[in-house]
Structures are given as structure tokens and as C-alpha cells.
Design a protein around this motif. Structure first.
Motif, mmCIF file in Angstrom:
data_model
loop_
_atom_site.group_PDB
_atom_site.id
_atom_site.type_symbol
_atom_site.label_atom_id
_atom_site.label_comp_id
_atom_site.label_asym_id
_atom_site.label_seq_id
_atom_site.Cartn_x
_atom_site.Cartn_y
_atom_site.Cartn_z
ATOM 1 N N ASP A 254 -6.431 -13.161 -4.274
ATOM 2 C CA ASP A 254 -7.330 -12.005 -4.274
ATOM 3 C C ASP A 254 -8.776 -12.445 -4.087
ATOM 4 O O ASP A 254 -9.549 -11.796 -3.378
ATOM 5 N N ARG A 257 -9.403 -13.293 -0.475
ATOM 6 C CA ARG A 257 -9.558 -12.088 0.341
ATOM 7 C C ARG A 257 -10.923 -11.442 0.134
ATOM 8 O O ARG A 257 -11.563 -10.991 1.084
ATOM 9 N N GLU A 258 -11.366 -11.364 -1.110
ATOM 10 C CA GLU A 258 -12.578 -10.606 -1.440
ATOM 11 C C GLU A 258 -13.865 -11.392 -1.194
ATOM 12 O O GLU A 258 -14.884 -10.815 -0.825
ATOM 13 N N ASP A 292 -4.546 -5.859 8.482
ATOM 14 C CA ASP A 292 -3.830 -5.225 7.372
ATOM 15 C C ASP A 292 -2.340 -5.289 7.679
ATOM 16 O O ASP A 292 -1.855 -4.649 8.622
ATOM 17 N N LYS A 311 -9.039 -0.927 1.889
ATOM 18 C CA LYS A 311 -8.616 -1.778 0.794
ATOM 19 C C LYS A 311 -8.320 -3.186 1.298
ATOM 20 O O LYS A 311 -8.042 -3.392 2.491
ATOM 21 N N THR A 312 -8.370 -4.142 0.392
ATOM 22 C CA THR A 312 -8.211 -5.549 0.786
ATOM 23 C C THR A 312 -6.899 -6.166 0.319
ATOM 24 O O THR A 312 -6.592 -7.290 0.696
ATOM 25 N N SER A 313 -6.124 -5.461 -0.470
ATOM 26 C CA SER A 313 -4.935 -6.070 -1.075
ATOM 27 C C SER A 313 -3.892 -6.506 -0.061
ATOM 28 O O SER A 313 -3.076 -7.398 -0.336
ATOM 29 N N ASP A 314 -3.874 -5.883 1.132
ATOM 30 C CA ASP A 314 -2.868 -6.222 2.127
ATOM 31 C C ASP A 314 -3.432 -7.014 3.309
ATOM 32 O O ASP A 314 -2.754 -7.152 4.339
#
Length: 394
Positions: A254, A257-258, A292, A311-314
């Protein structure tokens, strides 16, 4: 300022190196006679020998306290120095600068200074940079290629903080709150007493320590893991540690990604980041993209906002993707995928051959970095005197 039986005790800090250790100066009859640590100051737990010798430096008979001018040609056995006034020195310097600018252009003038790590010039580095900017030359801090660039310049591209111009030395380690500290080519017992005392205090509360240094110097003899790296192979060591941690899942996906460019897509044909200009002829070349996986679509990233449009989770960190552009289909990979491929070229057996560090020590260091986190890191000149310092430091 405190009065003490006719003497003055003046609180401040020692400016003789970049550590800026909190100190109390004792002045008797107008004469500076002693410098002691100030335990109430955040960096005042101890002073090195140079700091304690401050009065000797101030009153040394050969200390230069005024400008001098050479009266004989360079190379002469006796330069024939003569004292001049500050006004005359400034006028001579300004005239010489202007003369060079008129004859060869302002970029022919370079500004530099002594090392902020070992002298008191650190507080002036910002002003020197401003003078260079005002004069109109980009040539300043030109000696940082052999000391300072790796830890304060190259690391800026990784951490986003730190500046050679101000002599800040890059991002400072949060030793007080760390679980494991890495000292890489850095012996704070000699070069930054504040970090040495903080590290000792950290170990007393349970902090773990990893030292990367060819010599067992300073805190290396107290380290949980001492990595005796072959000089000049620090980059291979870093890639080897990263390989172990990536393959074992010892990293925060995470966070990658962030807070990194790990998801940004890189073109396979030219190695450049995919931009809006690639997708459309009038697109923004400052706009980047990630992929994504769940939605199977591009996600734009704005470098000015530091945010993705969604969103960034994927967001994908691995894989290969075919992207339709104005010039046809382009194969792209996330930046993290390319980093992972690079790290795979440095398994423990390869790292041992290159760096001379046994596999068991490499694996123990990687294990500590993950299981004893949070991690703090600081490197110094030990790894900077090599041709690959930018890659190693960054």
C-alpha cells in the motif's frame, strides 16, 4: 545568559560541523575560555574534541581574521600576503566577477565553499546559493559530487526532501522512534555526535542496529548486524537486500502504491514514463498513468497534486500491459515491475560474490529490516566516493 562568579555562561550551539551540538560557552573577562555540552538542548548530550577545542581555534595565533592580498605571482616561494580592508576585498572580488562575466559570460563564474560537514560554513550555504542565483550562474556547490550529493542530492529523488544547497544533509533519521537503524558508510561517533548519542540511547531501549562499513569502526562493534561491504559495491548490496525483501513479501504494498512511482507505467520501447502526450497528440506530457487491474483501465496521476484520479488499492505493481496510443499500441510495465526485475539479478549468492558479505548476514539484515520496523536510515561519505553514488544513494 547566566552569571557565574564573574563569568558568563552563554547557551547556543557549536557551529564547527553539521551536527550543530547544543553547547554552553563560558566567557571570562570578555574571553571565550570553555565550551561544554548542554544536555537541555536536543543535540547537546555530548561534544567532540573539536568542539571542546573551540577556544584554541578562536585564539590561535595563525587564525586568519582579516582579508589579505597576494603581491607576488602564483608559484613564488613567498606569496607576499598583505592585509587589506574588507571594503577593498569586496570591491576587488566584485570587479573580478564582473570582468569574467563581461568577457566570458556569467556562467563562467562558479561558487563553492568548504564542507558544511567539517566547517562552520553550513549556515551560509543558502546565502551563497542566493548570490549565485542573483549573479546569474547555475554553477554552485560544484564539489558535492565527491561529498554530499549521494546523501543530500540523489536521495531527494527517493525521499523528496533534502538539499545540497542548504547543507541540510538530506533526510534526517528519526532515531528516537525507530525500531531498526541503518548506518551506511557513516560513523557518527566521529562525524555527528548527536546521532551517536541518540543511537546509543536507542539501543538501550531495544532498537536494533545494522552498520554497513568495510571497517568495524564506531558503533559497528555494537551492531546486531555488521555488513563488511567490499568498497564500491554498496549498490549491489542494496539491490540484494531489496531482492530478498520483495521475494519474501517483506514490504508495504500500500505504501509503494501511495507514496512512490511504483505504479507508474513505463514504456518498454524507450524506457520513459507513459504520459498524456503519448495517448493524444495534444495531451499533457506532465500527466502520468497507472493501471487499475480490477477496472482494466488507465488511472491518471497528477504530479502537481500528488494524487491519482481514483482509488489506489487495485493499482498494478507487476505485469505487462498493452496501451492504445495515438501512435499505435505500446507495451508498458509498472515501474515497480522493472525494479523487481533488476533486483532479481542480485540473489544472495551473486551479492556474496560481488560484496564479500556472507549470505547468512544478508538474510539476517533483511529479516531485521522487516520484523524490527519502523526503519530509519542514514548514509554519509563512506559510499559517496565512487562512480555509482547517484544510483546507490537514490
Amino acid at each position: 545568559m547566566e552569571e557565574d562568579t564573574g563569568s558568563q555562561r552563554i547557551r547556543g550551539y557549536c557551529a564547527l560541523c553539521t551536527s550543530r551540538c547544543g553547547a554552553i560557552a563560558t566567557v571570562e573577562a570578555g574571553r571565550f575560555v570553555r565550551l561544554d555540552p548542554d544536555p537541555t538542548h536536543p543535540t547537546g548530550q555530548a561534544l567532540c574534541a573539536k568542539g571542546r577545542a573551540g577556544p584554541e581555534l578562536v585564539y590561535h595565533p595563525e587564525r586568519l581574521t582579516h582579508p589579505v592580498r597576494r603581491t607576488r605571482p602564483k608559484g613564488a616561494a613567498d606569496p607576499g600576503w598583505e592585509r587589506i580592508s574588507w571594503d577593498e576585498a569586496l570591491d576587488l572580488t566584485a570587479a573580478a566577477m564582473q570582468r569574467v562575466a563581461e568577457q566570458h559570460g556569467r556562467q563562467a563564474v562558479a561558487f563553492t565553499g568548504s564542507s558544511p560537514s567539517t566547517t562552520a560554513i553550513g549556515d551560509l550555504n543558502g546565502l551563497i546559493q542566493r548570490l549565485a542565483n542573483a549573479f546569474g550562474t547555475p554553477n554552485s556547490g560544484i564539489t558535492n559530487d565527491v561529498c554530499g550529493w549521494g546523501r543530500a542530492g540523489a536521495t531527494r529523488y527517493t525521499f523528496g526532501v533534502g538539499s545540497v544547497a542548504t547543507g541540510a544533509g538530506g533526510a534526517m533519521p528519526d532515531i528516537e522512534n525507530t525500531g531498526v537503524l541503518i548506518l551506511w558508510g557513516y560513523n557518527p561517533s566521529f562525524t555527528r555526535i548527536a546521532h551517536a548519542t541518540a543511537a546509543v540511547a536507542g539501543m538501550k531501549r531495544g532498537m536494533r542496529l545494522i552498520v554497513v562499513d568495510p571497517k568495524q569502526a564506531g558503533l559497528a562493534n555494537k551492531a546486531d548486524v555488521w555488513l563488511r561491504v567490499r568498497p564500491g559495491t554498496d549498490g549491489a548490496l542494496a539491490l540484494g537486500l531489496a531482492h530478498l525483501m520483495i521475494e519474501r513479501g517483506w514490504y508495504d504494498r500500500d505504501f509503494v502504491r501511495e507514496w512512490s512511482n511504483g505504479p507508474h507505467l513505463v514504456r518498454a520501447d524507450n524506457g520513459r514514463l507513459l504520459t498524456g502526450r503519448d495517448l493524444e497528440s495534444d495531451g499533457d506530457d506532465r500527466r502520468f498513468f497507472a493501471w487499475d487491474r480490477a477496472a482494466a483501465r488507465l488511472v491518471p496521476y497528477g504530479p502537481t497534486t500528488g494524487r491519482y484520479d481514483g482509488k489506489t488499492s487495485d493499482l498494478a505493481l507487476e505485469g505487462e500491459y498493452r496501451i492504445a496510443t495515438s501512435h499505435g499500441e505500446i507495451v508498458c510495465h509498472p515501474a515497480f515491475e522493472l525494479y523487481r526485475r533488476l533486483c532479481r539479478r542480485y540473489p544472495p549468492e551473486t551479492v556474496e560474490t560481488i560484496t564479500w558479505i556472507p549470505r547468512a548476514q544478508l538474510e539476517e539484515a533483511a529479516r531485521l529490516l522487516w520484523h524490527a520496523r519502523p526503519v530509519s536510515y542514514y548514509a554519509y561519505s563512506g559510499h559517496e566516493h565512487h562512480a555509482n553514488v547517484t544510483q546507490t544513494g537514490g
